[in-house]
Structure formats: structure tokens, C-alpha cells
Design a protein around this motif. Structure first.
Motif, mmCIF file in Angstrom:
data_model
loop_
_atom_site.group_PDB
_atom_site.id
_atom_site.type_symbol
_atom_site.label_atom_id
_atom_site.label_comp_id
_atom_site.label_asym_id
_atom_site.label_seq_id
_atom_site.Cartn_x
_atom_site.Cartn_y
_atom_site.Cartn_z
ATOM 1 N N TRP A 488 0.819 -1.211 0.000
ATOM 2 C CA TRP A 488 0.000 0.000 0.000
ATOM 3 C C TRP A 488 0.855 1.264 0.000
ATOM 4 C CZ3 TRP A 488 -4.812 -1.031 -1.232
ATOM 5 C CH2 TRP A 488 -5.321 -2.320 -0.929
ATOM 6 N N PHE A 489 2.140 1.116 0.305
ATOM 7 C CA PHE A 489 3.017 2.271 0.213
ATOM 8 C C PHE A 489 3.145 2.689 -1.254
ATOM 9 C CE2 PHE A 489 7.177 4.369 -0.074
ATOM 10 C CZ PHE A 489 7.088 5.288 0.968
ATOM 11 N N SER A 490 3.310 1.712 -2.136
ATOM 12 C CA SER A 490 3.440 2.079 -3.554
ATOM 13 C C SER A 490 2.092 2.449 -4.161
ATOM 14 C CB SER A 490 4.100 0.957 -4.353
ATOM 15 O OG SER A 490 3.386 -0.252 -4.219
ATOM 16 N N SER A 491 1.014 1.715 -3.794
ATOM 17 C CA SER A 491 -0.273 2.077 -4.405
ATOM 18 C C SER A 491 -0.778 3.413 -3.841
ATOM 19 C CB SER A 491 -1.304 0.966 -4.241
ATOM 20 O OG SER A 491 -1.409 0.567 -2.910
ATOM 21 N N GLY A 492 -0.334 3.751 -2.631
ATOM 22 C CA GLY A 492 -0.717 5.051 -2.069
ATOM 23 C C GLY A 492 -0.115 6.216 -2.832
ATOM 24 N N LEU A 493 0.939 5.923 -3.598
ATOM 25 C CA LEU A 493 1.614 6.990 -4.359
ATOM 26 C C LEU A 493 1.066 7.143 -5.774
ATOM 27 C CD1 LEU A 493 5.297 6.166 -3.390
ATOM 28 C CD2 LEU A 493 4.118 8.291 -2.829
ATOM 29 N N LEU A 494 0.193 6.211 -6.191
ATOM 30 C CA LEU A 494 -0.216 6.166 -7.597
ATOM 31 C C LEU A 494 -0.704 7.500 -8.179
ATOM 32 C CD1 LEU A 494 -1.871 2.644 -7.865
ATOM 33 C CD2 LEU A 494 0.197 3.445 -9.015
ATOM 34 N N PRO A 495 -1.571 8.235 -7.459
ATOM 35 C CA PRO A 495 -2.080 9.460 -8.095
ATOM 36 C C PRO A 495 -0.973 10.433 -8.498
ATOM 37 C CG PRO A 495 -3.385 8.925 -6.154
ATOM 38 C CD PRO A 495 -2.194 7.999 -6.149
ATOM 39 N N VAL A 496 0.130 10.454 -7.730
ATOM 40 C CA VAL A 496 1.230 11.319 -8.173
ATOM 41 C C VAL A 496 2.155 10.582 -9.132
ATOM 42 C CG1 VAL A 496 1.227 12.925 -6.216
ATOM 43 C CG2 VAL A 496 2.616 10.845 -6.071
ATOM 44 N N SER A 497 2.417 9.292 -8.852
ATOM 45 C CA SER A 497 3.450 8.607 -9.647
ATOM 46 C C SER A 497 3.000 8.300 -11.077
ATOM 47 C CB SER A 497 3.928 7.339 -8.938
ATOM 48 O OG SER A 497 2.873 6.432 -8.727
ATOM 49 N N VAL A 498 1.706 8.026 -11.288
ATOM 50 C CA VAL A 498 1.304 7.721 -12.677
ATOM 51 C C VAL A 498 1.413 8.954 -13.575
ATOM 52 C CG1 VAL A 498 -0.228 5.775 -12.174
ATOM 53 C CG2 VAL A 498 -1.181 8.074 -12.291
ATOM 54 N N PHE A 499 1.431 10.135 -12.990
ATOM 55 C CA PHE A 499 1.574 11.345 -13.814
ATOM 56 C C PHE A 499 2.985 11.915 -13.766
ATOM 57 C CE2 PHE A 499 -3.065 11.315 -12.808
ATOM 58 C CZ PHE A 499 -3.433 10.868 -14.068
ATOM 59 N N GLY A 500 3.954 11.051 -13.390
ATOM 60 C CA GLY A 500 5.347 11.424 -13.595
ATOM 61 C C GLY A 500 6.127 11.838 -12.361
ATOM 62 N N TRP A 501 5.448 12.082 -11.218
ATOM 63 C CA TRP A 501 6.203 12.439 -10.023
ATOM 64 C C TRP A 501 7.187 11.323 -9.701
ATOM 65 C CZ3 TRP A 501 7.238 10.482 -5.197
ATOM 66 C CH2 TRP A 501 7.755 11.379 -4.249
ATOM 67 N N PRO A 502 8.379 11.559 -9.221
ATOM 68 C CA PRO A 502 8.942 12.856 -8.804
ATOM 69 C C PRO A 502 9.618 13.642 -9.926
ATOM 70 C CG PRO A 502 10.453 11.085 -8.264
ATOM 71 C CD PRO A 502 9.257 10.436 -8.905
ATOM 72 N N ASN A 503 9.574 13.115 -11.136
ATOM 73 C CA ASN A 503 10.284 13.780 -12.228
ATOM 74 C C ASN A 503 9.411 14.887 -12.837
ATOM 75 O OD1 ASN A 503 12.048 14.377 -14.290
ATOM 76 N ND2 ASN A 503 11.338 12.685 -15.591
ATOM 77 N N ILE A 504 9.273 15.982 -12.093
ATOM 78 C CA ILE A 504 8.422 17.073 -12.575
ATOM 79 C C ILE A 504 9.321 18.238 -12.972
ATOM 80 C CG2 ILE A 504 6.501 18.623 -12.009
ATOM 81 C CD1 ILE A 504 5.557 15.808 -11.820
ATOM 82 N N THR A 505 9.584 18.347 -14.256
ATOM 83 C CA THR A 505 10.410 19.455 -14.754
ATOM 84 C C THR A 505 9.575 20.205 -15.782
ATOM 85 O OG1 THR A 505 11.262 18.251 -16.657
ATOM 86 C CG2 THR A 505 12.428 17.920 -14.565
ATOM 87 N N PRO A 506 10.017 21.387 -16.196
ATOM 88 C CA PRO A 506 9.228 22.118 -17.209
ATOM 89 C C PRO A 506 8.970 21.256 -18.445
ATOM 90 C CG PRO A 506 10.947 23.523 -16.319
ATOM 91 C CD PRO A 506 11.169 22.162 -15.708
#
Ligand SMILES: [Zn+2]
Ligand SMILES: [Zn+2]
Length: 967
Positions: A488-506
Motif C-alpha cells: 500500500w506504500f506504492s499504491s498510495g503513491l499512484l495518483p502522483v506517480s502515474v503522472f510522472g512524479w517525482p520527475n516534474i520538470t518544465p
């Protein structure tokens, strides 16, 4: 007469809209399911940052609760996915960019168990294989079998973006897991410590409180007598009696606790006891936590095997002695019992105590025993060193996200609303989260232990590669932690991780900007704490330092992982029993789908789904919706047959263009189409108005998650109004014939106009039904356009909007209702009198001027639908006829016949009995307070109406019976 592009190329031999006679869901569903995936129809590419929100509105974004990669589709999934698909298709057709992201979860324990079972069958084990080979083996399993549940989803027609499919162990998602861990660690929010955890001896890992199922179990309460020691360590002959449900834990006792004010034991304060079997001296400690009322008022303290004892141990600085190993066998701290299984040891300990005269009473005792949710093994509370997340301040943010702010707004809204309270209560009382699991399958914790200084090295946030030396002493003898992270640690991150977090650059942030926060989460109550709560905690925490697209700081309301949470209900069996394997009442959705078609199953679920109401799944209902699909299929065949006839006689084919935006703002004129026709046809005006009203109601219902209301409204419209009335009436005008004379030409022109409205209304209705029955509507929609539709899929056409309904349109409904009630009353009267189906009879009608005008203008409809030969308008119904009266008219069917008095008497007597029975039933229900309190208003209204009608029929039958001549 021109032929429109839509119907170009029709020839008599080959007509693509010439549907097979029978509706066969399997054939069409397989075809379209494949087509949607192949054509990538629901893919939403990463938006060009320069053209934000191309549709001019917020995208509709939704994440699929990722099923376990080991999973198979069950009814809960089917409901959940049907609800999500309806909403996503509807939002998409309403013009929003609609993105539904699918994926699967690596499901640590479940998957490891599955593969271990295989290994056992092969006579080997994960230990023999070793970690690396075992993990490779799990990957091989995943590659081979892991996609099964996604394939099943495809068969359900879910409109997800397959190009964005993820697996929680994918490299890019693993990067997010790593980064989340190291950030929390260096923020001081992750620590390692020895605590009592729920240990599963089968899975050999710690499991969370949520993964423990408690079951009442009959057992015993054993009393054990501990000898009191006096000066010089000699037994005084006095005993303290303690009671336990787990005698084997006594091996690890390090004290006995009593309440400080318990008068029975005041003289023993400061004294010691001898721990039987181990011959260890242990202190008597005083602690106000001990209940004087329970048992003897003295409790044994085993800090390493009970959470309450652990707390007492902390308070009194007692040693913790762990007496069991990972398999719940007694370890080297258990003296003579070393090596025994916990239950074998229990028996032996009880016997030995008895032999020594130290066993007190044995009482029957029912207690709540924790079992591992995965493997059902009894969980052993056990002291163990684990990794924890310090839950504050994460929980604080997660509470703020759900509570109303100063303006009364909530960043996350729950439906049904009561889950908000449940969530907040849990979040307020939350404990630190144990995130380590002693498994091999999962994200291995990125921490290294130093062999030299024994300190821990965790890489810095953003650092690439594994550390090569200890960060504290520089030693290179460092080894990675063997534990993995809770799934659940990884699935808890899904909303941010599926859209690229932590790699958020311009350069990379376009997805995150467009789709975070997501719009909605649809999920079951069972994972409210497991998953929903954790996504809120982790989502709010990690997105808060991602600036908004314009560079401004992210306001709290924009940190949430989703703006709405819809908690769906349970699917139960037809008797409202919970489905369970032991009861054998589990319905396999795939089986039902094979039998009735996906569309019918989806419609069944939708027709019963509303917030907070469990669904009693009844196959009879699915059968009914299969018949509904069939009805629509047959309507289509009838319509297409007429389209062909029209083409053969060279009349103007239907044009659907002006209907494509039915109900959208600024497209008022299309409503006027049928109204402009001359002579104005009542049925066209009526059906178009009804369609507009239905569209309005469906949109409104879907806004409020009332899938049931939406589905039932469409059903009523399609079957009750369109098929039962409109089709029957419009048949009168569908006469296509060679243009031999002027009258024939005129009839054909009229027929073409009728066909135009018919086809158009049908096409709009298909779009209205499409989110609920995507396969059937796709097939028929392509057929309406004869294989040449204006879009690749009906799912990409526009959903009918509510539009505006003018007073002229409303008048059409009122007029039609008068006509309908006339026909209905004539039919009822015919039945009452017992006129044969085929007989065509005259009627007498007394009515006001306005209604008379409607009836006169539409004589043909009355004659056709009620099998009437002549409509006579009179000032007074002639005496001697049984008549029906409504506020608008009196009505009589003129029918002379010789009556078989005996048969008539029998019929009326039977009728009377039936009416009386029906009446009694209705009265009973209407007299039931509990029913009245729960039933929807329209159900109660319907019952009352039915009761009144039955009463009327009963009286009439009685009068008729009395009027029969005596024999
Ligand atoms: Zn287990
Ligand atoms: Zn070191």
C-alpha cells in the motif's frame, strides 16, 4: 430526390445495416471490445502545454483501483468498473477530455504466496531458490499470467487508456517509491524500531492491523499459579493466580502486574514471584492500567508478545523476551520447549503445570482471534524490528483535506457523505504505519546497514545509484535491508506517480499539470483505510511542493489526489446475502456475461446502483435487460427495413446532421424540426419533447451518482414510450410506394418525414443509452449510419444535453397523454368486457372541446392502437354500456353479444377474488410503517394508485356480477 452521403451506396443485395435477425451479444461484444482497444479510442495523449484544456474545460481524470496482478474479476470489480465506465463515457461524450488510467498492483503477499505454492508442488521452495532466482521466477509468473484480469476488463468494454497501463513494480513507479521513502526518511518521518506487530507465521512477515481479520473462536482461559517469593528468594507458600488464553507466552513473562489500589495485593507490593517452568524471578509491578474487576486482578506481563504488555514493559523498564521464531516455534529463549510449535508447546506447558500443581481452573472462553487476511493463519502478536512512518504531520494534512475550510468548502468530497465521518475518525486515531514486510516480492527498502558501525545509510533525495559506502564511517561493508515495502506504500503513491512524479520538470510536467488532482475515485469501503486514506496522506504530502503550472505555490486544495470519492456498495446475492465461497453463492461475472451479454449485466448493476444501497443481484433482472436489448435490436431492424423501402422508392433518405448536438445549448432549432412539419404530427412533437426531458433527467441523475435513476429513466423512455407507443403510431405513416399518382407521392413524402424523425430519435436515444450498454449501441449506431458514421465510435459522439423545453413542447406531452389514456382505457374496457383481441369495435366518447379536437385529429391512432372501427363523439354515453371515466372523458365500447351467463359469472367471480387479494396485499404494504419509511416516494405513490385502481375495478366487477340475470 437526393441521396445523402450517409446512405450512399445502398443496394438491395448488400446492406450493411441489414442486421442479423437475432441479437447475439457475444458476437458483437467481442468484435467491439477488440475494436476499441485496437483503435486506441480512449487514449489521451500528453497534452501540448501550449494548448491547455483543448475542450475548454477541466479534464475528467479517474484512476482504476488497481486489481491484484494475481486477481480474477469478481462482481465487486464488475460493479466498480461499470460505474466508472458509465461516468467516464458520459463525461467524455459531454465533451470533456476523459482519462481513465488502468493498471495492476504487484500485491506483495498474495503474489508471493501464489508462486510459493507452485514451488511447493514442484518439490522446492523459495528458500532453496534464493532471493534473486525467486524474484525472477515471480516476474516470469507475472509475464505469463499477470494480464488475465486486464483481459477480462477488456471484455467488459471499459473505456480506459491502455497506452497508460502501469504495473506498480514498473521502473518509473519504482523510482517514485524509492524517492518517497528517502524523502520521508531524511525529513525525519521514517524510523526503525522494535514494536509489537501482527506476525503471520505462514507468510513469515509482519502484516498491518488492516490485514488482520478477527474471528470469534471458542477456546480456554487457563489459570496459572505463580509462587510468591519471600526473603532470600524462598517460596512463601502464597500464590498469585493469573489467567491467559495463550499459556505458551508465559515462557516470556517478565513481570506480573496488579492495580496499585487493589486491596487483595497491597501486602505484595515490591515482592517477587517465581515464573514456573522457567524458574526465573520476576517482579510484581503496580500499574493503574490493570483492571481490578477482570479475573483475579493480576495479569502476567509478556512485553514481547502482547501490545498492552509491551506498553507496561516500557513504563516499568522490563526486559522483553521473544520466545518464538518466525514460524511461531518456541526459540532458544523457551528453555525445554525450544523447537516446539506454539500449539504443541501449549499442550505440554499445560500438562507440566498440572503435574507441578500450578494449574488453576480451565474455563471455556470465546475470544476474538486475529487471522491473516491472506492465508487465514492465526496471527501471533510479536516483538519485531520494523520500519515505521511517523504519521504526523501527514495525517494532519489528510484531515484538513476532508474537513470544510473557513469558507465551508471541502477539497475532497465523499459520497455517501457518512464516509467522511468514518474517514476522519480513523485518521484522527491513526497510529504510526508499519511499512516493512518480510517478503521478497516487492520494493526492497532503500536502506543499507553498516557492518562496521551498525548505522543505517539511506541515499539522499534525488541521488542516483545505490550507496557504496557507509555515510557515517565510510566502511564499504554495507548490505541492503532485506525487507520490502508494504504494497500500500506504492499504491498510495499512484495518483502522483502515474503522472510522472517525482520527475516534474518544465519539460516533463504536462501530464501532472493536466491531470492532477484527479477528478474522482470510485472504490469499495473495504479499502477506505488501506488505500484511500493513504493516497490522501501521500498525495497531499508529496504534491504540496510541486508548484502549479504557472509557477505559483500549490494551494492545499490542489494537493489532494482526487476531488471526489464515491464509495460503491456491495453486490449481494438475490436474497441479499453476502456472497461467499463457503456459502457457495458467489456469482462469477464472466459466467453471467457469457450467458446474457455484458450490456445486460452492466444495465442490471446500473439499474440498482445508488449511493449507500447494496445491490441484490438477481439473474431474473438480467434476463429482463437482455429482453430490453432485444427489444432495441428489433426496433432497429424495423427502422432499417423502412429505410431500405424508402431507398427503393427513391424518397429522401433521413438526414441526421441537425440532430448531432441534440440538447446542447444554442441548438434550439433542432427541436423545431418536427414542429415545422405540416400537418403537425402529435407523436413526433411528443417523442422529441420526451427525449429532451429524458436527456435532462439522465444528466441530472448521473451528476448525483444516481445510476439507478438514469438507467430506469432511459429504460422507460426506450421501451415504454419509444417502442410501445411511438413505433406503433409512426407505422401508420410509413408507407412507401411507387410514385404512380399524386396521392402516392404525397404519402411517400409524408413517410419520408416520419422516417426522418424516427431514425433521428432512435439515433439520439442510442447515444443516451451508450454509457450503459456500450456494445449494443455501438453496433446499432454504426448500422444507423450504414457503416459510415461521423465518428469512429458512438463513444466519441456527443451525449444529448438537457436543452430547453418550450411551453409548446410541454403542451405536446399533455396532448399525447390524453390520447394515451384514451387508448389505455379502451384497451382496459375491452379486456373487462371480454372482447376478443382481434375484434374491431366502435366506441362512444364524451369529452370537452379541447380533448375532442385532439381525439378527432388523431382518430387514426385511436383506431389503430385500440382496434376501434369508429369514434363517435356524444354528449351522453348511451345507457346500458359499461363505461370508463377519467377527469377528461367518459368512454364506452359498443359491443353487442350474447352472454354466456354462467361463464361470465365464473369470470367475474374469479376477477373479484383476484382484485380482493391484490387489494389486501397493497393495503398490507401501505400499512407497514417500516416499508413506508424506506420505500422511495414514487414507489409508494405507485402503490396507492394501484390500490385505488384495483378498488375501482373491484366495485365495477361487483356491479356487473349483480347485474347478471338469474338463471
Ligand atoms: Zn499469512
Ligand atoms: Zn558505518
Amino acid at each position: 430526390m437526393g441521396i445523402s452521403a450517409n446512405f450512399k451506396g445502398l443496394t438491395k443485395d448488400k446492406m450493411p445495416h441489414d442486421l442479423p435477425k437475432a441479437y447475439d451479444p457475444t458476437a458483437i461484444e467481442d468484435h467491439w471490445a477488440g475494436y476499441w482497444v485496437r483503435e486506441n479510442l480512449f487514449a489521451v495523449p500528453t497534452p501540448d502545454p501550449a494548448v491547455r484544456n483543448p475542450a475548454g474545460s477541466q479534464p475528467f481524470t479517474i484512476l482504476l483501483p488497481p486489481p491484484n496482478v494475481t486477481g480474477r474479476l469478481h462482481m465487486g470489480h464488475m460493479l466498480n468498473q461499470t460505474e466508472m465506465d458509465i461516468l467516464t463515457r458520459w463525461r467524455r461524450m459531454r465533451g470533456r477530455v476523459a482519462l481513465w488510467v488502468p493498471g495492476t498492483d504487484h500485491a506483495g503477499i498474495a503474489t508471493q504466496m501464489m508462486v510459493e505454492r507452485q514451488l511447493t508442488e514442484e518439490g522446492t521452495s523459495r528458500q532453496k531458490l534464493g532471493r534473486e532466482a525467486f524474484v525472477e521466477r515471480v516476474w516470469a509468473w507475472k509475464r505469463h499470467y499477470g494480464g488475465a484480469i486486464l483481459e477480462q476488463m477488456k471484455r467488459l468494454g471499459v473505456s480506459v487508456d491502455w497506452s497508460r497501463e502501469y504495473f506498480t513494480m514498473d521502473e518509473r513507479l519504482s523510482i517514485a517509491v524509492h524517492e518517497a521513502f528517502v524523502r520521508l526518511y531524511h525529513q525525519g518521518l521514517i524510523y526503525r524500531g522494535a514494536y509489537i506487530v501482527n506476525w503471520c507465521p505462514r507468510c513469515q512477515t509482519a502484516i498491518s492491523d488492516l490485514e488482520v481479520v478477527h474471528q470469534e473462536q471458542k477456546g480456554h482461559l487457563w489459570e496459572i499459579r505463580y509462587p510468591v517469593l519471600g526473603d532470600g528468594g524462598k517460596e512463601t507458600g502464597e500464590f498469585i493466580t493469573v489467567a491467559t488464553t495463550r499459556p505458551e507466552t508465559m515462557l516470556g513473562d517478565t513481570a506480573v502486574a496488579i492495580h496499585p489500589e487493589d486491596e487483595r495485593y497491597l501486602h505484595l507490593h515490591g515482592k517477587k514471584l517465581r515464573l514456573p517452568l522457567m524458574n526465573r524471578e520476576i517482579p510484581i509491578v503496580v500499574d493503574p492500567w490493570v483492571s481490578r474487576e477482570f479475573g483475579t486482578g493480576a495479569v502476567k506481563v509478556t512485553p514481547a508478545h502482547d501490545p498492552n504488555d509491551f506498553a507496561i514493559g516500557e513504563r516499568h523498564h522490563l526486559p522483553s523476551i521473544n520466545v518464538m521464531d518466525d514460524r511461531a516455534h518456541i526459540n532458544e529463549n523457551g528453555g525445554a520447549y525450544q523447537g516446539l510449535d506454539r500449539y504443541v508447546a501449549r499442550k505440554k506447558i499445560v500438562a507440566d503445570l498440572e503435574a507441578q500443581g500450578l494449574l488453576g481452573a480451565i474455563k471455556d472462553y470465546t475470544n476474538n482471534v486475529g487471522h491473516c487476511d491472506r492465508c487465514k493463519t492465526v496471527v501471533e502478536p510479536r516483538l519485531s524490528t520494523q520500519w515505521f512512518i511517523k504519521i504526523q504531520p501527514l495525517a494532519e494534512k489528510a484531515i484538513a483535506a476532508v474537513k470544510p475550510n473557513a469558507n465551508g468548502n471541502k477539497a475532497i468530497r465523499f459520497t455517501p457523505e457518512n464516509y467522511e465521518k468514518i474517514y476522519l475518525e480513523w485518521m484522527t486515531n491513526i497510529h504510526d504505519w508499519c511499512i516493512s514486510r518480510q517478503l521478497w516480492w516487492g520494493h526492497r527498502i532503500p536502506a543499507w546497514h553498516c557492518g562496521a558501525c551498525h548505522k543505517i545509510t539511506v541515499p539522499q533525495p534525488g541521488a542516483a545509484g545505490d550507496p557504496t559506502a557507509c555515510a557515517h564511517c565510510g566502511s564499504v561493508t554495507i548490505t541492503q535491508e532485506t525487507d520490502v515495502l508494504d504494497t500500500w506504500f506504492s499504491s498510495g503513491l499512484l495518483p502522483v506517480s502515474v503522472f510522472g512524479w517525482p520527475n516534474i520538470t518544465p519539460e516533463t510536467r504536462a501530464d501532472f499539470d493536466a491531470f492532477y488532482p484527479t477528478s474522482l475515485l470510485v472504490t469499495g469501503f473495504d479499502i477506505l483505510f488501506f488505500w484511500v486514506a493513504r493516497m490522501i496522506m501521500l498525495g497531499c504530502w508529496f504534491s504540496s511542493d510541486v508548484p502549479m503550472a504557472d509557477g505559483s505555490p500549490r494551494p492545499p486544495a490542489e494537493t489532494v489526489p482526487f476531488r471526489e470519492v464515491y464509495i460503491h456498495a456491495l453486490v449481494r446475492d438475490a436474497n441479499r446475502e453476502k456472497m461467499s465461497k463457503t456459502k457457495g453463492n458467489v456469482i462469477d461475472p464472466i459466467e453471467i456475461v457469457k450467458q446474457y451479454g455484458t450490456d445486460a449485466v452492466r444495465f442490471t448493476l446500473a439499474s440498482m446502483a445508488s449511493p449507500g444501497t447494496d445491490i441484490a443481484f438477481n439473474v431474473a433482472r438480467t434476463e429482463g435487460y437482455r429482453a430490453f436489448a432485444n427489444k432495441i435490436w428489433n426496433a432497429a431492424r424495423f427502422i432499417f427495413m423502412n429505410v431500405d423501402k424508402a431507398a427503393e422508392t427513391g424518397s429522401t433518405p433521413p438526414s441526421l446532421k441537425s440532430w448531432s448536438s441534440f440538447g446542447s445549448k444554442g441548438h434550439k432549432e433542432f427541436y423545431q424540426l418536427p414542429f415545422r412539419e405540416s400537418p403537425t404530427r402529435i407523436e413526433d412533437n411528443w417523442i422529441v419533447t420526451l427525449l429532451a426531458r429524458t436527456a435532462g433527467e439522465v444528466n441530472e441523475a448521473l451528476e448525483n451518482y444516481r445510476y439507478d435513476e438514469a438507467a430506469n429513466t432511459i429504460y422507460q423512455f426506450f421501451w415504454g414510450s419509444f417502442c410501445d407507443w411511438y413505433l406503433e403510431i409512426v407505422k401508420l405513416r410509413l408507407i412507401f410506394e411507387p410514385a404512380e399518382d399524386e396521392a402516392a407521392v404525397e404519402r411517400t413524402v409524408r413517410a419520408a418525414a416520419a422516417l426522418n424523425t424516427l431514425v433521428s430519435v432512435f439515433e439520439v436515444s442510442l447515444r443516451l443509452l451508450s454509457p450503459f450498454m456500450p456494445f449494443l449501441t455501438e453496433e446499432l449506431w454504426h448500422a444507423v449510419y450504414d457503416g459510415n458514421p461521423p465518428a469512429k465510435s458512438i463513444a466519441l459522439a456527443s451525449f444529448p444535453g438537457p436543452g430547453e423545453i418550450s411551453s409548446e413542447m410541454l403542451a405536446a406531452i399533455t396532448k399525447m397523454e390524453i390520447l394515451q389514456s384514451l387508448v389505455t382505457e379502451i384497451r382496459a374496457l375491452r379486456k373487462e368486457i371480454g372482447i376478443e383481441e382481434k375484434a374491431i369495435v366502435p366506441i362512444e366518447v364524451r369529452t370537452d372541446t379541447a380533448s375532442r379536437k385532439i381525439a378527432e385529429e388523431n382518430r387514426d391512432i385511436i383506431e389503430r392502437l385500440a382496434r376501434v372501427s369508429e369514434v363517435r363523439f356524444v354528449n351522453q354515453i348511451a345507457a346500458g354500456h359499461s363505461k370508463h371515466s377519467t377527469p377528461a372523458f367518459d368512454l364506452a365500447v359498443i359491443y353487442e353479444r350474447t352472454i354466456d351467463v354462467a361463464a361470465e359469472r365464473e369470470r367475474l367471480t374469479k376477477d373479484i377474488a383476484r382484485y380482493e387479494k391484490g387489494l389486501a396485499g397493497a393495503e398490507r404494504q401501505l400499512g407497514n410503517e417500516a416499508f413506508l419509511a424506506k420505500a422511495p416516494a414514487q414507489v409508494v405513490e405507485g402503490l396507492k394508485k394501484q390500490e385505488a385502481e384495483t378498488r375501482l375495478l373491484l366495485e365495477k366487477a361487483k356491479v356487473a356480477l349483480d347485474a347478471l340475470p338469474n338463471e
